[in-house]
Write an enzyme that holds these catalytic residues in place. Sequence first.
Site, PDB file in Angstrom:
ATOM      1  N   CYS A 109       2.222   4.056  61.463  1.00 23.32           N
ATOM      2  CA  CYS A 109       2.464   3.004  62.458  1.00 23.32           C
ATOM      3  C   CYS A 109       1.480   1.854  62.369  1.00 23.32           C
ATOM      4  CB  CYS A 109       2.460   3.611  63.861  1.00 23.32           C
ATOM      5  SG  CYS A 109       3.719   4.878  64.050  1.00 23.32           S
TER       6      CYS A 109
ATOM      7  N   HIS B   1      -2.657  -0.923  70.737  1.00 22.01           N
ATOM      8  CA  HIS B   1      -1.588  -0.116  70.131  1.00 22.01           C
ATOM      9  C   HIS B   1      -0.714   0.455  71.247  1.00 22.01           C
ATOM     10  CE1 HIS B   1       0.302   2.045  66.901  1.00 22.01           C
ATOM     11  NE2 HIS B   1      -0.002   3.237  67.392  1.00 22.01           N
TER      12      HIS B   1
ATOM     13  N   GLU C 263      -7.519   5.400  72.975  1.00 21.44           N
ATOM     14  CA  GLU C 263      -7.700   3.954  72.863  1.00 21.44           C
ATOM     15  C   GLU C 263      -8.466   3.403  74.066  1.00 21.44           C
ATOM     16  OE1 GLU C 263      -5.093   0.133  71.332  1.00 21.44           O
ATOM     17  OE2 GLU C 263      -4.041   1.881  72.123  1.00 21.44           O
TER      18      GLU C 263
ATOM     19  N   LYS D 222       4.603  -2.395  73.770  1.00 19.49           N
ATOM     20  CA  LYS D 222       5.530  -1.271  73.606  1.00 19.49           C
ATOM     21  C   LYS D 222       6.241  -0.892  74.899  1.00 19.49           C
ATOM     22  CE  LYS D 222       3.346   0.705  69.501  1.00 19.49           C
ATOM     23  NZ  LYS D 222       2.218  -0.217  69.309  1.00 19.49           N
TER      24      LYS D 222
ATOM     25  N   HIS E 259       8.375   1.608  70.474  1.00 19.72           N
ATOM     26  CA  HIS E 259       7.487   1.764  69.324  1.00 19.72           C
ATOM     27  C   HIS E 259       8.282   1.470  68.058  1.00 19.72           C
ATOM     28  CE1 HIS E 259       4.402   2.817  66.680  1.00 19.72           C
ATOM     29  NE2 HIS E 259       3.890   3.866  67.297  1.00 19.72           N
TER      30      HIS E 259
ATOM     31  N   PHE F 220      -0.301   7.949  62.230  1.00 26.77           N
ATOM     32  CA  PHE F 220      -0.444   9.334  61.788  1.00 26.77           C
ATOM     33  C   PHE F 220      -1.264   9.352  60.490  1.00 26.77           C
ATOM     34  CE2 PHE F 220       3.673  11.358  63.701  1.00 26.77           C
ATOM     35  CZ  PHE F 220       3.138  11.215  64.961  1.00 26.77           C
TER      36      PHE F 220
END
Length: 409
Positions: free
Chosen positions: A162, A302, A313, A332, A337, A397
């Site tokens: 991502c 993010h 975060e 988002k 996402h 990831f």
Amino acid sequence: MDSGETGEQVAVTGIGLVTPGGIGTEATWEAVCTGRSAARTDPALQGLPVSISCRVPPQEKRPGKLWRYDRSTRFLLLAAEEALSSAGLAGRDWDPARVAVVVGTAAGGIDTLETQHQKLLTVGHTALSPMTLPAFLPNMAAGHLALELGITGPSLQTSTACASGATALITACLLLRAGACDIAVAGGTDAMITPLCAAAFAKMGALSRREHDPGHASRPFDKERDGFVLGEGSALLVLERRRHADARGAAPLAVLAGHGSTSDAHHATAPHPQGAGLRAAVEAALADAGAGIGDVDHINAHGTSTPLNDKAEATAIRHLFATRRPPVTSAKGALGHTMGAAGAIEAALTVLTIARGTIPPTANFTAPDETTAGIDIVSGHSRAQPVRLALSHSLGFGGHNTVLALAAA
């Protein structure tokens, strides 16, 4: 701000966006600024554990051979048209050997792969399209874009889950600083709203189960968050060496002043709980930009709406910004996402925030829990504020942490 090792700035001169918020920059900007969620019940996911998604709106039928391309590549080609037009390059007034293409993706042409594999299983090999491999191989989005634009400089594909779109922008910046090109068309694209991807993310427990209320399912940093909503889309930025942009009379929207990349080496899918890798990436991006913590006016997070990401975060932001609280937002909540496209989409939104002096809200954020408290989440309405330097966070990831430092031109 400093300008990297060569001393020359990398300017952002064009933006193209294709997102669940709409086709084009203005449609997407309006969607995130109003906090309008694109999440809907998705008939294509019916019967799966989670059947909501954020899809790109249907496009007008276009002449040509778009059927040859995966859905993700179609998004990319649409974004490229707008990006080049906004940069004043629609007429292709360039040396194609001095232009680079860098595209990030998490899954390549996964929609094509799933569709063609299903044909192989149900009908047989005779039903396969001869375009199967050129459509789904992970390098082919960049390859098709280079073919479409006649670009003969470097053509690269990046994949850091991502964070892929942000990694593509960093790679393009490095090519420009190294003098390998004068212009780079860079960003990300993904179309992972497929049965396999949706079922796999649901099996991991990563998706929101708020199917009774899709519009409020994606809730970055909110106390009621329970996972992300799967999205899709593309964003491309036109990056140029500043002297090249100035020579052709282009007005930069912003400057990619610095960047940082780190790895957590912690877990295959979970971020470091204290956000150690993200903190290091922020510090590297600011050092590259010749800036410090006190210079940061805004953070485009993010902010996935998952319990673990938002906690890590928020922890990193609190640690770094202990004495001041720059306003934080996540797109988002509105767009879902968008996977490998997310870093590029959010970089584009950060550029717009700088250029327009407006920070969009985090859709669906109402209140933090104890893990996300202590940071200034923009919510409810857009916030008018001058922004000289902003950070855009992307995580993926595999423990990827990518941070872009974007500054006023």
